[in-house]
Design a protein around this motif. Structure first.
Motif, short mmCIF file in Angstrom:
data_model
loop_
_atom_site.label_atom_id
_atom_site.label_comp_id
_atom_site.label_asym_id
_atom_site.label_seq_id
_atom_site.Cartn_x
_atom_site.Cartn_y
_atom_site.Cartn_z
N CYS A 148 -6.48 -2.18 -7.45
CA CYS A 148 -5.05 -1.87 -7.35
C CYS A 148 -4.36 -2.80 -6.36
O CYS A 148 -3.22 -3.25 -6.60
CB CYS A 148 -4.86 -0.42 -6.92
SG CYS A 148 -5.37 0.81 -8.15
N HIS A 152 -1.47 -5.49 -7.24
CA HIS A 152 -0.16 -5.28 -6.61
C HIS A 152 0.35 -6.55 -5.94
O HIS A 152 1.53 -6.89 -6.04
CB HIS A 152 -0.27 -4.15 -5.59
CG HIS A 152 0.98 -3.94 -4.78
ND1 HIS A 152 2.10 -3.31 -5.29
CD2 HIS A 152 1.30 -4.30 -3.50
CE1 HIS A 152 3.05 -3.29 -4.37
NE2 HIS A 152 2.59 -3.87 -3.27
N TYR A 153 -0.52 -7.27 -5.26
CA TYR A 153 -0.10 -8.41 -4.46
C TYR A 153 -0.08 -9.73 -5.24
O TYR A 153 0.60 -10.67 -4.83
CB TYR A 153 -1.02 -8.58 -3.25
CG TYR A 153 -0.71 -7.64 -2.11
CD1 TYR A 153 0.29 -7.93 -1.20
CD2 TYR A 153 -1.41 -6.45 -1.95
CE1 TYR A 153 0.58 -7.08 -0.15
CE2 TYR A 153 -1.12 -5.58 -0.91
CZ TYR A 153 -0.12 -5.91 -0.01
OH TYR A 153 0.16 -5.04 1.02
N GLU A 208 -1.28 0.77 -12.66
CA GLU A 208 -1.02 0.07 -11.41
C GLU A 208 -1.09 -1.44 -11.56
O GLU A 208 -0.95 -2.18 -10.59
CB GLU A 208 -2.03 0.53 -10.34
CG GLU A 208 -1.93 1.99 -9.96
CD GLU A 208 -0.73 2.27 -9.07
OE1 GLU A 208 -0.27 1.36 -8.38
OE2 GLU A 208 -0.25 3.42 -9.08
N ARG A 342 -3.15 6.18 -6.23
CA ARG A 342 -1.77 5.70 -6.26
C ARG A 342 -1.47 5.05 -4.92
O ARG A 342 -1.44 5.72 -3.89
CB ARG A 342 -0.79 6.84 -6.51
CG ARG A 342 -1.07 7.66 -7.75
CD ARG A 342 -0.84 6.87 -9.02
NE ARG A 342 -0.95 7.72 -10.20
CZ ARG A 342 -0.92 7.27 -11.45
NH1 ARG A 342 -0.80 5.97 -11.67
NH2 ARG A 342 -1.02 8.09 -12.49
N LEU A 343 -1.27 3.75 -4.92
CA LEU A 343 -1.05 3.04 -3.66
C LEU A 343 0.10 3.63 -2.84
O LEU A 343 -0.02 3.78 -1.63
CB LEU A 343 -0.82 1.55 -3.92
CG LEU A 343 -2.03 0.74 -4.40
CD1 LEU A 343 -1.65 -0.72 -4.57
CD2 LEU A 343 -3.19 0.87 -3.43
N ARG A 351 -3.71 2.28 3.58
CA ARG A 351 -3.09 1.11 2.95
C ARG A 351 -3.37 -0.15 3.75
O ARG A 351 -3.70 -1.20 3.17
CB ARG A 351 -1.58 1.34 2.81
CG ARG A 351 -1.18 2.26 1.70
CD ARG A 351 0.24 2.00 1.25
NE ARG A 351 1.22 2.22 2.31
CZ ARG A 351 1.82 3.39 2.54
NH1 ARG A 351 1.53 4.44 1.79
NH2 ARG A 351 2.69 3.51 3.52
#
Length: 368
Positions: A148, A152-153, A208, A342-343, A351
């Motif tokens: 995830c 995301h990044y 995600e 879920r981030l 995180r």
């Protein structure tokens, strides 16, 4: 074509075929069949030209029936919304400290530096293998967190593969909508000539971001073989910037092979006295094998309880074997409740720890 432009050769196929619908994923083309020699005694209708065998497309493999990640009876047990990692008082306190504290600039600089590490360019596909000292250490959860975070990044493709015994929790942790193709299925049809849009037809798109290739659909007795894993890992590496592999627990044969071929490794251990002792034993073994596995290895001490009963700094010193680094993953209420990761719902400490772990692993993977 320059080496750092490796994705253009893979992803360019998608743009080239954007105006026309892509064909369904197909099995490798069979070898052409040579026509039989002409028969001089054949009747007159033999002069009619035979259909060209090479022009007949091979039949696409029959897609397996989709299977739910959890049976309906288990899904019905879920009640309410997913729990946040931080309580309301803790979130308010952090917000106030961020407003009036003098360390806000320092925290911002640290977060920016970690994000820059996570977004550094990757010239060839890198594989990061996650294993553990024993079952229940949190290996699949760490694999899901890393998948995830990278999705995301980063803007480039990220894949998470499950090379684990059956009944693993990775598809649940990644909120996979359903399961269809498994690693064993893909090993039978994957080939280097496939386009990117064909490859992802065998994978599960994740909410995600990124894709998942499950090891099974929850059947008892269905396992990923070493040959199947090697076939898929080699074939899919060129399509994805980062591949996170949720591997079986050491010292299985598949785990040893996957660790030896990876550019970075994660050894997940419980943040307990017995977990640290077992991790030290595994690290000593990893450094003694003919092809040492310690370079590129990071130990993730995973706290599954809100109260850690060990001295974390002493544990870090004890586990520093070679150039192995040790990072702590704190207890998080969102992860402890189970279900999909879920981030945005993770606690701030988790995180930050996940981002640092992903950045450290990617640094080590790129250097190799």
């Amino acid at each position: 074509m320059p080496e750092d432009d490796w994705q253009r050769a893979v992803l360019g196929d998608v743009a080239a075929s954007a105006d026309e619908p892509g064909p369904p994923p197909a099995a490798p083309n069979p070898a052409p069949v040579s026509p039989p020699p002409a028969d001089v005694t054949a009747p007159a209708q033999a002069d009619v030209p035979a259909p060209a065998v090479a022009d007949v497309p091979p039949p696409a493999p029959e897609p397996p029936a989709p299977a739910p990640v959890l049976p309906p009876e288990a899904t019905a047990l879920l009640t309410g919304k997913p729990r946040r990692g931080d309580s309301v008082p803790r979130r308010l306190g952090r917000s106030l400290r961020g407003i009036v504290g003098s360390s806000a600039a320092r925290v911002t600089a640290e977060v920016t530096a970690v994000a820059r590490q996570l977004q550094q360019p990757v010239t060839t596909g890198r594989q990061i293998v996650v294993t553990s000292v024993h079952g229940g250490a949190g290996k699949s959860t760490v694999s899901a967190l890393l998948g995830c975070a990278y999705a995301h990044y980063r803007p480039d493709p990220v894949l998470v593969m499950e090379a684990n015994p059956t009944l693993g929790t990775l598809p649940v942790r990644l909120a996979a909508p359903s399961l269809r193709w498994t690693m064993s299925d893909v090993a039978k049809v994957v080939n280097p000539s496939m386009r990117f849009d064909q490859v992802i037809g065998y994978l599960v798109g994740l909410p995600e971001g990124g894709w998942l290739l499950p090891g099974s659909k929850g059947q008892i007795g269905a396992r990923v073989s070493l040959a199947e894993y090697q076939t898929v890992a080699v074939a899919l590496r060129r399509y994805f910037a980062i591949t996170v592999v949720d591997c079986e627990t050491l010292p299985g044969e598949l785990a040893r092979s996957a660790l030896a071929g990876a550019q970075a490794r994660v050894l997940v251990a419980p943040a307990t006295a017995e977990g640290v002792a077992a991790a030290r034993t595994v690290l000593e073994w990893m450094g003694s094998v003919p092809r040492p596995m310690l370079p590129g290895t990071v130990v993730a001490l995973n706290s599954t309880s809100p109260h850690t009963a060990i001295d974390l700094e002493a544990a870090r010193r004890y586990l520093r074997v070679g150039d192995v680094s040790v990072l702590h993953l704190p207890y998080d209420r969102h992860l402890a409740a189970g279900g999909a990761v879920r981030l945005p719902l993770l606690g701030q400490e988790m995180r930050d720890a996940t981002a640092r772990l992903g950045a450290e692993l990617l640094d080590r993977a790129v250097r190799r």
